[in-house]
Design an enzyme around this catalytic site. Structure first.
Site, PDB file in Angstrom:
ATOM      1  CD  GLU A 164       0.884   0.507   2.975  1.00 25.79           C
ATOM      2  OE1 GLU A 164       0.771   1.768   2.847  1.00 25.79           O
ATOM      3  OE2 GLU A 164       1.905  -0.008   3.441  1.00 25.79           O
ATOM      4  N   GLY A 306       6.795   0.083   3.915  1.00 29.74           N
ATOM      5  CA  GLY A 306       5.538  -0.137   3.215  1.00 29.74           C
ATOM      6  C   GLY A 306       5.794  -0.459   1.758  1.00 29.74           C
ATOM      7  CD  GLU A 307       7.850   2.115  -1.476  1.00 25.82           C
ATOM      8  OE1 GLU A 307       8.565   1.292  -2.101  1.00 25.82           O
ATOM      9  OE2 GLU A 307       8.180   3.297  -1.308  1.00 25.82           O
ATOM     10  N   GLY A 308       4.763  -2.734   0.016  1.00 22.41           N
ATOM     11  CA  GLY A 308       4.899  -4.158  -0.286  1.00 22.41           C
ATOM     12  C   GLY A 308       6.329  -4.629  -0.256  1.00 22.41           C
TER      13      GLY A 308
END
Length: 339
Positions: A164, A306-308
């Protein structure tokens, strides 16, 4: 199978009774193979468990990853009006553009670990509402985001990575975790993108006021998702369940991604049986959340981007587990005397 139509958030918990479950015969066959390979039984530790997990959900004793799909959902949040983040919401769209140009950490980690990345921006120009003043989303908005997440999943993938991006969404994650699992709000709140002590205190205050405003629905996890969550959290829930319908194992990222999916666990703990958590975030609420949903992370690398990113890194470990599982010789094949 496909995810059945869902007309209301209240319909989601019952999916636990109809969605596919793990294939124990395939898992047992994978365990038998592990015990026949040229190594002492159990000596590859967690790698063996990961191979069995993949076998159980892909329905074959020798699972492979031909396609790994990575989805990153981005959203903006009305709770930012409460001063919970040191960065403006314009950063969300700027980071989405960076993802699309290939300039973010997630791009590099997907490339090196063999995942196809898609970034999906969810109405960035229309942030959710401030949950201290009312519900963040209507049920319609929440379901729309849920279905955007579900429709993004490729039924042909062998594993799904979720991540996300969204300024303010560490506050949303802490609010969801607190609403679903209780305990002092301060224990769920961390710095996120770099909040100082005053910023953390503003997060705690905003969440406490939000929980008080929405007290009547705190025992209803799906209503909590709409009241306190964001579009990217709803999309993650949709993607998790669409993957389950297609028997695709999921690797969740850190605190924010896990908090989104944990809403499903709170609704029915079986709904996350097909999910791994890629890493334990340095964000302080993540370890507490993993204990609440009984998940052991694959990695602990002190990451909190984050960001995966942590999920993509864990994909490399999963690929290594299957390389050993499928590529090693058995004692018989190698002409080695077994125990």
């Amino acid at each position: 199978m496909s995810l059945p139509p869902i007309a209301a958030l209240a319909d989601i918990p019952a999916l636990a009774d109809t969605l596919p479950v793990e294939d124990r015969a395939a898992a047992d066959a994978a365990r038998a193979r592990q015990n026949s390979l040229t190594k002492p039984p159990g000596s590859l530790g967690r790698l063996e468990q990961l191979a069995e997990f993949m076998a159980a959900w892909r329905g074959t004793a020798r699972p492979e990853i031909w396609r790994a799909q990575a989805l990153v959902f981005a959203g903006n949040h009305g709770i930012c009006a409460q001063g919970v983040n040191p960065y403006p919401q314009e950063v969300t769209a700027q980071m989405v553009a960076n993802f699309e140009r290939g300039g973010a950490a997630i791009n590099q980690l997907c490339a090196v670990n063999g995942a196809d990345l898609t970034v999906i921006a969810l109405e960035l120009g229309r942030p959710t509402a401030d949950f201290t003043e009312g519900p963040a989303m209507s049920e319609t908005d929440c379901l729309d985001a849920f279905w955007q997440g579900a429709s993004a999943v490729d039924d042909g993938a062998d594993v799904l990575i979720l991540g996300e991006m969204g300024i303010g969404n560490s506050t949303v994650a802490a609010a969801l975790a607190s609403a679903c699992f209780g305990g002092p709000v301060a224990e769920w709140v961390g710095p996120g993108t770099g909040s100082d002590k005053a910023g953390i205190n503003r997060k705690v205050d905003a969440i406490e006021r939000g929980l008080k405003r929405h007290d009547a629905i705190l025992g209803n996890p799906m209503a909590v998702l709409a009241a306190l969550g964001g579009r990217e959290q709803a999309a993650i829930c949709g993607a998790v369940l669409a993957a389950r319908a297609a028997r695709i194992p999921v690797i969740l990222d850190g605190f924010i991604c896990t908090a989104a999916a944990a809403v499903l666990y709170a609704a029915d703990k079986r709904l996350l049986d097909h999910c791994l958590v890629g890493h334990v975030s340095a964000e302080p609420g993540h370890r507490k959340l993993l204990a609440a949903i009984h998940k052991r992370p694959v990695l602990e690398f002190d990451m909190r981007l984050g960001e995966g990113s942590g999920a993509a890194l864990a994909l490399g470990i999963l690929r290594a587990a299957l390389a050993c599982h499928n590529g090693m010789a058995t004692f018989g094949e190698a002409g080695v005397s077994g125990a």
